[in-house]
Design a protein around this motif. Structure first.
Motif, short mmCIF file in Angstrom:
data_model
loop_
_atom_site.label_atom_id
_atom_site.label_comp_id
_atom_site.label_asym_id
_atom_site.label_seq_id
_atom_site.Cartn_x
_atom_site.Cartn_y
_atom_site.Cartn_z
N TRP A 190 34.12 34.44 43.83
CA TRP A 190 35.31 33.73 44.70
C TRP A 190 35.81 33.06 43.55
O TRP A 190 35.41 32.07 43.16
CB TRP A 190 34.59 33.12 45.75
N MET A 191 37.39 33.07 43.55
CA MET A 191 38.05 32.71 42.42
C MET A 191 39.54 31.77 43.40
O MET A 191 40.12 32.43 44.22
CB MET A 191 38.55 33.44 41.57
N HIS A 192 39.90 30.51 42.89
CA HIS A 192 40.95 29.91 43.32
C HIS A 192 41.75 29.48 42.38
O HIS A 192 41.64 29.50 41.23
CB HIS A 192 40.40 28.96 44.54
N ARG A 193 43.23 29.07 42.94
CA ARG A 193 44.12 28.49 42.24
C ARG A 193 44.52 27.00 43.21
O ARG A 193 44.97 26.22 42.70
CB ARG A 193 45.37 29.36 42.00
N LYS A 194 44.54 27.10 44.42
CA LYS A 194 45.32 26.20 45.27
C LYS A 194 44.23 25.07 45.73
O LYS A 194 44.63 24.25 46.38
CB LYS A 194 45.56 27.03 46.68
N GLY A 195 43.06 25.19 45.37
CA GLY A 195 42.12 24.24 45.73
C GLY A 195 41.04 24.34 47.04
O GLY A 195 40.58 23.58 47.50
N GLY A 196 41.15 25.66 47.55
CA GLY A 196 40.19 25.88 48.43
C GLY A 196 39.05 27.03 47.85
O GLY A 196 38.92 26.80 46.52
N VAL A 197 38.29 27.70 48.54
CA VAL A 197 37.22 28.43 47.92
C VAL A 197 37.61 29.61 47.29
O VAL A 197 37.22 29.93 45.84
CB VAL A 197 36.22 29.02 49.08
N HIS A 198 38.88 30.25 47.76
CA HIS A 198 39.39 31.34 46.90
C HIS A 198 40.91 31.62 47.43
O HIS A 198 41.36 31.66 48.50
CB HIS A 198 38.53 32.59 47.01
N ASP A 199 41.83 32.24 46.26
CA ASP A 199 42.77 32.88 46.50
C ASP A 199 42.59 34.39 46.30
O ASP A 199 43.33 35.09 46.88
CB ASP A 199 43.77 32.59 45.46
N MET A 200 41.50 34.68 45.49
CA MET A 200 41.29 36.16 45.09
C MET A 200 39.56 36.26 45.00
O MET A 200 38.98 35.14 44.45
CB MET A 200 41.91 36.44 43.91
N ALA A 201 39.24 37.30 45.42
CA ALA A 201 37.65 37.44 45.38
C ALA A 201 37.53 38.77 45.10
O ALA A 201 38.40 39.67 45.29
CB ALA A 201 36.81 37.18 46.67
N PHE A 202 36.44 38.90 44.47
CA PHE A 202 35.95 40.53 43.97
C PHE A 202 34.68 40.55 44.52
O PHE A 202 33.67 40.10 44.28
CB PHE A 202 36.12 40.53 42.25
N THR A 203 34.37 42.00 45.09
CA THR A 203 33.29 42.54 45.56
C THR A 203 32.82 43.81 44.79
O THR A 203 34.04 44.64 44.70
CB THR A 203 33.35 42.81 47.19
N ASN A 204 31.90 43.87 44.47
CA ASN A 204 31.28 45.21 43.84
C ASN A 204 31.55 46.46 44.75
O ASN A 204 31.08 46.50 45.83
CB ASN A 204 29.88 44.92 43.33
N GLY A 205 32.06 47.44 43.96
CA GLY A 205 32.19 48.74 44.78
C GLY A 205 33.41 49.57 44.25
O GLY A 205 33.95 49.29 43.26
N THR A 206 33.55 50.69 44.98
CA THR A 206 34.62 51.51 44.54
C THR A 206 36.02 50.90 44.43
O THR A 206 36.40 50.28 45.42
CB THR A 206 34.75 52.94 45.36
N GLY A 207 36.47 50.88 43.24
CA GLY A 207 37.92 50.22 43.30
C GLY A 207 38.67 50.56 42.26
O GLY A 207 38.68 51.40 41.34
N PRO A 208 39.76 49.89 41.99
CA PRO A 208 40.16 48.72 42.85
C PRO A 208 40.89 49.37 44.23
O PRO A 208 41.56 50.20 44.43
CB PRO A 208 41.34 48.07 42.18
N ARG A 209 40.37 48.47 45.28
CA ARG A 209 41.02 48.64 46.62
C ARG A 209 40.85 47.36 47.15
O ARG A 209 40.01 46.33 47.01
CB ARG A 209 39.94 49.67 47.62
N MET A 210 41.82 47.20 48.33
CA MET A 210 41.85 45.89 48.80
C MET A 210 40.66 45.95 50.07
O MET A 210 40.42 47.06 50.78
CB MET A 210 43.09 45.62 49.64
N HIS A 211 39.74 44.84 49.87
CA HIS A 211 38.95 44.81 50.92
C HIS A 211 39.46 43.89 52.28
O HIS A 211 39.29 44.56 52.99
CB HIS A 211 37.74 43.96 50.36
N HIS A 212 40.17 42.98 52.12
CA HIS A 212 40.87 42.42 53.05
C HIS A 212 41.81 41.47 52.61
O HIS A 212 41.68 40.83 51.58
CB HIS A 212 39.83 41.67 54.26
N VAL A 213 42.59 40.79 53.68
CA VAL A 213 43.66 39.76 53.44
C VAL A 213 43.03 38.73 54.61
O VAL A 213 42.81 39.29 55.74
CB VAL A 213 45.02 40.10 53.68
N ALA A 214 42.93 37.67 54.27
CA ALA A 214 42.62 36.54 55.42
C ALA A 214 43.76 35.48 55.71
O ALA A 214 44.64 35.27 54.51
CB ALA A 214 41.42 35.77 54.68
#
Length: 327
Positions: A190-214
Motif C-alpha cells: 500500500w503506497m501513498h502521496r496524499k497522507g492516507g494509507v494509500h493512493d495506489m496499492a498492488f496485489t499479487n496476481g495476473t496483471g496489470p489489471r485494476m482490482h478496484h477504485v475506492a
C-alpha cells in the motif's frame, strides 16, 4: 526483497490520485448506478461520456464513464501534480525510464501527459482541472452512500516488488505490506502521496489489471445504508465482500461491482501517514486479521476478478504463496 526506502526528493511532485476513466456497455445504466446507488454528482455528459464528482471534490471529475465497445475495461488512471513544471519533469522522467509519453487533450483538464508505468498501466498526469463551486454543504444532494472523495486505486501486479520499486522512485511511500516468508517477495503493498494509507496499492496476481477504485464515505453507517439500498433495488448480486474492517489500513470497507464488473470499494476510517519517516507495517500473508481484523477471509473472486486496461497484455504471477481464502 526489503521494501525500498522512499525517495523523498523525486524528480517531479505528484500530489494525489485524481480520476479514473471506466469503459461501460450501457451509459444510461451506469449513470443510474453511480448517481442513484453510489450518489456521485453529474458535472457534465454527452452521448459518450458522463463526468462525475463526489461531494467534497472541487475538481470537475473523479470518474469518467465512457461508452465503449470494450466494456468492463479501464481507459486510464489520473494523478495531479504540484505545478505545471512537474509535468515537463515527468515527461523527461518517464521517457528516460523507457515508458511512452504523449501530450493529450482531455476535457476540463489543462496540459495532460499520458504515459504508463513499468507494467503498462496507463497513467495520465495534469496540474490544472476546471474547478467547480463547493457542494459539500448542499445536503439535499446527498444520496446513496454519500461519497465524499475518491480515495485510492488498487491494481493486480504480476511482480509487486517491481511495481513498488517503480512507484517508490517517483515519490510514493509504502505504509503497509505483506511478504511471502518463503520467497521473501512482496505479495501486496500500500503506497501513498496524499497522507492516507494509500493512493495506489498492488496485489499479487495476473496483471496489470485494476482490482478496484475506492471512495471515502463519512461513517460506517453510510455503508450499512448502501447495503439496505442495494438489497431493495435489485442489486444484491452486486455485493461482493463485506462489510468489515481491514487489518491492513484499519479501514471499514465494502466491495461491490458496478454493472460492467468494475469493483468499487466504499471506505472510511483509515489513518494519517503524513510523516516522511513513518515506518511501514509488515503483515504475515497467513494472518487471518490481515484481510479483515475480525478474521473473516476474502472470497476467491476477490483474488481472481479484475478489469483489464485497454490494449495492455497481462502476465501471470509466479508466486505460489496464497493468503487464506474463504471456502
Amino acid at each position: 526483497m526489503p521494501v525500498p526506502a522512499p525517495n523523498l526528493y523525486p524528480d517531479f511532485n505528484t500530489i494525489r490520485l485524481s480520476h479514473v476513466c471506466l469503459n461501460v456497455s450501457d451509459l444510461a445504466a451506469s449513470k443510474a448506478f453511480y448517481t442513484e446507488i453510489l450518489g456521485l454528482q453529474v458535472t457534465d455528459e454527452d452521448d459518450a461520456h458522463v463526468y462525475l464528482r463526489a461531494m467534497e471534490e472541487r475538481g470537475h471529475h473523479s470518474v469518467i464513464l465512457q461508452q465503449s465497445d470494450q466494456p468492463g475495461t479501464v481507459e486510464v488512471m489520473g494523478f495531479k501534480t504540484f505545478d505545471e513544471d512537474d509535468l515537463d519533469r515527468a515527461e523527461v522522467y518517464f521517457r528516460e525510464k523507457g515508458c511512452p509519453t504523449e501530450w493529450v487533450q482531455r476535457a476540463y483538464q489543462g496540459r495532460t501527459l499520458l504515459t504508463s508505468d513499468n507494467m503498462g498501466i496507463p497513467l495520465e498526469f495534469y496540474h490544472k482541472m476546471d474547478r467547480l463551486a463547493p457542494i459539500h454543504q448542499k445536503y439535499a444532494l446527498y444520496r446513496g452512500v454519500k461519497p465524499l472523495r475518491i480515495d485510492h486505486f488498487n491494481c493486480f501486479s504480476p511482480d509487486v516488488d517491481a511495481s513498488v520499486a517503480f512507484y517508490s522512485d517517483f515519490g510514493f511511500r509504502v505504509t503497509e505490506y505483506t511478504e511471502d516468508e518463503d520467497s521473501k517477495r512482496l505479495w501486496a503493498a500500500w503506497m501513498h502521496r496524499k497522507g492516507g494509507v494509500h493512493d495506489m496499492a498492488f496485489t499479487n496476481g495476473t496483471g496489470p489489471r485494476m482490482h478496484h477504485v475506492a471512495f471515502w464515505v463519512p461513517t460506517p453507517l453510510n455503508i450499512i445504508d448502501l447495503l439496505d439500498l442495494m438489497a431493495t433495488t435489485g442489486h444484491v448480486k452486486n455485493i461482493e465482500r463485506g462489510p468489515g474492517r481491514h487489518g491492513i489500513s484499519n479501514a471499514f470497507f465494502l466491495y461491490i461491482l458496478d454493472p460492467d464488473g468494475h469493483r468499487i470499494e466504499i471506505y472510511c476510517s483509515d489513518y494519517q501517514t503524513v510523516d516522511p519517516d513513518l515506518e511501514p507495517i509488515k503483515w504475515d500473508l497467513k494472518d487471518p486479521q490481515r484481510q479483515t481484523l475480525w478474521g473473516a477471509p476474502a472470497p476467491e473472486s476477490w483474488f481472481k476478478h479484475g478489469t483489464r486496461f485497454v490494449g495492455v497484455a497481462t502476465k501471470e504471477s509466479d508466486i505460489q504463496a496464497s493468503p487464506i481464502i474463504a471456502p
